[in-house]
Design a protein around this motif. Sequence first.
Motif, mmCIF file in Angstrom:
data_model
loop_
_atom_site.group_PDB
_atom_site.id
_atom_site.type_symbol
_atom_site.label_atom_id
_atom_site.label_comp_id
_atom_site.label_asym_id
_atom_site.label_seq_id
_atom_site.Cartn_x
_atom_site.Cartn_y
_atom_site.Cartn_z
ATOM 1 N N MET A 1 0.458 -1.470 0.203
ATOM 2 C CA MET A 1 0.117 0.066 0.096
ATOM 3 C C MET A 1 1.443 1.207 -0.540
ATOM 4 O O MET A 1 0.996 2.393 -0.817
ATOM 5 C CB MET A 1 -0.385 0.042 0.878
ATOM 6 N N ALA A 2 2.309 1.295 0.484
ATOM 7 C CA ALA A 2 2.968 1.786 0.457
ATOM 8 C C ALA A 2 3.326 3.271 -0.403
ATOM 9 O O ALA A 2 3.180 3.961 -0.533
ATOM 10 C CB ALA A 2 4.509 2.481 1.541
ATOM 11 N N ALA A 3 3.362 2.230 -1.250
ATOM 12 C CA ALA A 3 3.954 2.562 -2.914
ATOM 13 C C ALA A 3 2.551 2.656 -3.830
ATOM 14 O O ALA A 3 3.348 4.034 -4.221
ATOM 15 C CB ALA A 3 4.935 1.642 -3.864
ATOM 16 N N LYS A 4 1.628 2.207 -3.806
ATOM 17 C CA LYS A 4 0.505 2.782 -4.202
ATOM 18 C C LYS A 4 -0.244 3.851 -3.581
ATOM 19 O O LYS A 4 -0.834 5.154 -4.154
ATOM 20 C CB LYS A 4 -0.479 2.168 -3.931
ATOM 21 N N LEU A 5 0.069 4.637 -1.923
ATOM 22 C CA LEU A 5 -0.533 5.604 -1.899
ATOM 23 C C LEU A 5 0.811 6.997 -2.110
ATOM 24 O O LEU A 5 0.245 7.741 -2.283
ATOM 25 C CB LEU A 5 -0.085 5.781 -0.872
ATOM 26 N N PHE B 1 -12.668 -0.051 6.431
ATOM 27 C CA PHE B 1 -13.692 -1.802 5.314
ATOM 28 C C PHE B 1 -12.639 -1.905 4.080
ATOM 29 O O PHE B 1 -12.909 -2.938 3.985
ATOM 30 C CB PHE B 1 -14.972 -1.384 5.915
ATOM 31 N N SER B 2 -13.090 -0.860 3.243
ATOM 32 C CA SER B 2 -12.172 -0.818 2.285
ATOM 33 C C SER B 2 -11.302 0.712 2.122
ATOM 34 O O SER B 2 -12.301 1.560 2.901
ATOM 35 C CB SER B 2 -13.653 -0.924 1.368
ATOM 36 N N ILE B 3 -10.494 0.744 1.256
ATOM 37 C CA ILE B 3 -9.694 2.196 0.879
ATOM 38 C C ILE B 3 -9.917 1.936 -0.436
ATOM 39 O O ILE B 3 -8.916 0.620 -0.726
ATOM 40 C CB ILE B 3 -8.473 1.874 1.523
ATOM 41 N N PHE B 4 -10.503 2.877 -1.176
ATOM 42 C CA PHE B 4 -9.469 2.784 -2.634
ATOM 43 C C PHE B 4 -9.029 4.251 -2.843
ATOM 44 O O PHE B 4 -9.208 5.309 -3.037
ATOM 45 C CB PHE B 4 -11.401 3.102 -3.769
ATOM 46 N N LEU B 5 -7.835 3.687 -3.901
ATOM 47 C CA LEU B 5 -7.742 4.814 -4.380
ATOM 48 C C LEU B 5 -7.676 5.293 -5.804
ATOM 49 O O LEU B 5 -7.714 4.062 -6.491
ATOM 50 C CB LEU B 5 -5.629 4.599 -4.272
ATOM 51 N N ASN C 1 -5.606 5.675 -8.606
ATOM 52 C CA ASN C 1 -5.071 4.972 -9.473
ATOM 53 C C ASN C 1 -5.661 3.159 -9.243
ATOM 54 O O ASN C 1 -4.322 2.599 -9.829
ATOM 55 C CB ASN C 1 -2.994 5.229 -8.998
ATOM 56 N N GLY C 2 -6.217 2.501 -9.437
ATOM 57 C CA GLY C 2 -6.743 1.652 -9.378
ATOM 58 C C GLY C 2 -6.417 0.192 -8.168
ATOM 59 O O GLY C 2 -7.036 -0.597 -8.105
ATOM 60 N N PHE C 3 -5.544 1.264 -7.178
ATOM 61 C CA PHE C 3 -5.856 0.125 -6.200
ATOM 62 C C PHE C 3 -6.721 -0.024 -5.139
ATOM 63 O O PHE C 3 -7.151 1.010 -4.427
ATOM 64 C CB PHE C 3 -4.316 1.032 -4.856
ATOM 65 N N SER C 4 -7.035 -1.023 -4.498
ATOM 66 C CA SER C 4 -7.954 -1.138 -3.246
ATOM 67 C C SER C 4 -7.150 -1.929 -2.111
ATOM 68 O O SER C 4 -6.692 -3.000 -2.680
ATOM 69 C CB SER C 4 -9.483 -1.176 -3.902
ATOM 70 N N SER C 5 -7.761 -1.704 -1.035
ATOM 71 C CA SER C 5 -7.991 -2.786 0.244
ATOM 72 C C SER C 5 -9.233 -2.998 1.039
ATOM 73 O O SER C 5 -9.582 -2.091 0.901
ATOM 74 C CB SER C 5 -6.718 -2.190 1.333
ATOM 75 N N GLU C 6 -9.785 -4.038 0.790
ATOM 76 C CA GLU C 6 -10.754 -4.405 0.844
ATOM 77 C C GLU C 6 -11.012 -5.033 1.820
ATOM 78 O O GLU C 6 -10.171 -6.329 2.420
ATOM 79 C CB GLU C 6 -11.997 -4.952 -0.256
#
Length: 94
Positions: free
Chosen positions: A1-5, A74-78, A80-85
Amino acid sequence: MAAKLKTAANFEIHCWNEELNEIRMALQYGELKESHWAYGKVIAGRVITEFRDYLLSLPKPTDTVIYNKMTPFFSIFLDNGFSSEHYGTELNQQ
């Protein structure tokens, strides 16, 4: 996630309605967004250094009896197309 942020400009965090503390946490860096999701809230904002640092410094949740949460959200969407669900147990890149 760090790289995508590092390459994201905007985020959305999705929380269930009963997750009042998590909603308050997300509202430190964003605002409620209009949504038709009856069971939850969507908080949207800009990915700024303070948000990035905050998100990456959060400890692993301790309420993992029912679900092995890796993040309190619950969910984090960026944008740039990245998501943490599903509380960080599923990471996706579109």
